[in-house]
Design a protein around this motif. Sequence first.
Motif, PDB file in Angstrom:
ATOM      1  N   GLU A  79      -7.300   0.472 -11.121  1.00 47.70           N
ATOM      2  CA  GLU A  79      -5.889   0.894 -11.194  1.00 47.70           C
ATOM      3  C   GLU A  79      -5.185   0.633  -9.871  1.00 47.70           C
ATOM      4  N   ILE A  80      -5.865   0.933  -8.764  1.00 51.93           N
ATOM      5  CA  ILE A  80      -5.280   0.691  -7.444  1.00 51.93           C
ATOM      6  C   ILE A  80      -5.001  -0.795  -7.253  1.00 51.93           C
ATOM      7  N   GLN A  81      -5.977  -1.637  -7.634  1.00 51.01           N
ATOM      8  CA  GLN A  81      -5.805  -3.082  -7.463  1.00 51.01           C
ATOM      9  C   GLN A  81      -4.615  -3.597  -8.271  1.00 51.01           C
ATOM     10  N   LEU A  82      -4.483  -3.101  -9.505  1.00 48.83           N
ATOM     11  CA  LEU A  82      -3.361  -3.542 -10.353  1.00 48.83           C
ATOM     12  C   LEU A  82      -2.020  -3.111  -9.764  1.00 48.83           C
ATOM     13  N   LEU A  83      -1.953  -1.861  -9.292  1.00 47.23           N
ATOM     14  CA  LEU A  83      -0.714  -1.378  -8.664  1.00 47.23           C
ATOM     15  C   LEU A  83      -0.396  -2.197  -7.421  1.00 47.23           C
TER      16      LEU A  83
ATOM     17  N   HIS B   9       5.757  15.490  -5.223  1.00 47.43           N
ATOM     18  CA  HIS B   9       6.744  14.403  -5.299  1.00 47.43           C
ATOM     19  C   HIS B   9       8.151  14.965  -5.478  1.00 47.43           C
ATOM     20  N   LYS B  10       8.290  15.990  -6.322  1.00 44.45           N
ATOM     21  CA  LYS B  10       9.612  16.608  -6.535  1.00 44.45           C
ATOM     22  C   LYS B  10      10.143  17.195  -5.228  1.00 44.45           C
TER      23      LYS B  10
ATOM     24  N   SER C 224       0.838  -1.211   0.000  1.00 39.77           N
ATOM     25  CA  SER C 224       0.000   0.000   0.000  1.00 39.77           C
ATOM     26  C   SER C 224       0.871   1.259   0.000  1.00 39.77           C
ATOM     27  N   CYS C 225       1.960   1.212   0.775  1.00 40.56           N
ATOM     28  CA  CYS C 225       2.887   2.359   0.814  1.00 40.56           C
ATOM     29  C   CYS C 225       3.527   2.589  -0.554  1.00 40.56           C
ATOM     30  N   MET C 226       3.920   1.477  -1.203  1.00 42.83           N
ATOM     31  CA  MET C 226       4.512   1.590  -2.537  1.00 42.83           C
ATOM     32  C   MET C 226       3.479   2.120  -3.545  1.00 42.83           C
TER      33      MET C 226
ATOM     34  N   ASP D 278       3.503   5.417  -5.897  1.00 47.37           N
ATOM     35  CA  ASP D 278       3.220   5.420  -7.344  1.00 47.37           C
ATOM     36  C   ASP D 278       2.182   6.487  -7.692  1.00 47.37           C
ATOM     37  N   LEU D 279       1.145   6.584  -6.859  1.00 45.85           N
ATOM     38  CA  LEU D 279       0.066   7.551  -7.114  1.00 45.85           C
ATOM     39  C   LEU D 279       0.566   8.988  -6.957  1.00 45.85           C
TER      40      LEU D 279
END
Length: 325
Positions: A299-303, A195-196, A179-181, A185-186
């Motif tokens: 998308e969340i499930q795939l990630l 993120h930058k 979930s953290c990863m 990604d999100l």
Amino acid sequence: MDPPGYNCFVDKDKMDASIQDLGPKELNCTELQELKQLARQGYWAQSHTLRGKVYQRLIRDIPCRTVTPDASVYSDIVGKIVGKHSSSSLPLPEFVDNTQVPTYCLNTRGEGAVRKILLCIANQFPDISFCPALPAVVALLLHYSIDEAECFEKACRILSCNDPTKKLIDQSFLAFESSCMTFGDLVNKYCQAAHKLMVAVSEDVLQVYSDWQRWLFGELPLNYFARVFDVFLVEGYKVLYRVALAILKFFHKVRAGQPLESDNVKQDIRMFVKDIAKTVSPEKLLEKAFAIRLFSRKEIQLLQMANEKALRQKGITVKQKSLCT
């Protein structure tokens, strides 16, 4: 107008100061789409009594595995498990990973009750190996439960959800870490400016993102967390990602161009979330969360699946014991 009927675990003065109670309303909605809108708008957020009724209804409707512990189980086991310990000195289960129990508006009796409930959950769910979100969930539910046994039953139903399309709370280190990863990604995809900033000010950006659940389950003040939880019970796990992304966007907006308050960005974000009322209202936070044009549940499930697979391939499925935190 009758005063709200708080239970014996709530500090009335703190509760009155945290969430203004404008009296009871009724909820006659049955359509999911309408319920989503009402949850997002905070329809039951300003009625203590109605929020308790809505939680009872939404949690009762969670599809659960056949054998799910209920209030009667709690009554049977609590005496044996707690024994002669005073509630305040009870140890927390190992699966909470040293997470502090948020007190919110609970009194001393309420704080002790949360510990009792967590230990009874640990007794009934030996398969839970890592669940640092649970103390906050139990503490919140206790504000809106008649007694400890009812709070225990609600928490057990959330943990026992067996609807594959309605993921609720991570219960293993593998699920938590993936979930953290996934959150990272999100952020990288949908919050690039934030993120930058994270990459620029932190040695290990994943360490910053590994804190995302703590922002919600522990650092957010009660009146914010309860609003998030209202929507979470209706819409599921994706709400948590949305709100955490909104928090990061607000953090970036406030802090971009300013020197960080410490050399520890994780700590800075935690303090920002604790004091979020200085920056944004619960309504604006949710508004920002749902304004993000982004991911679907698929998308969340795939990630999540891809990240779990990557972790398994590295052999990372349980938290390693470490001398340093």
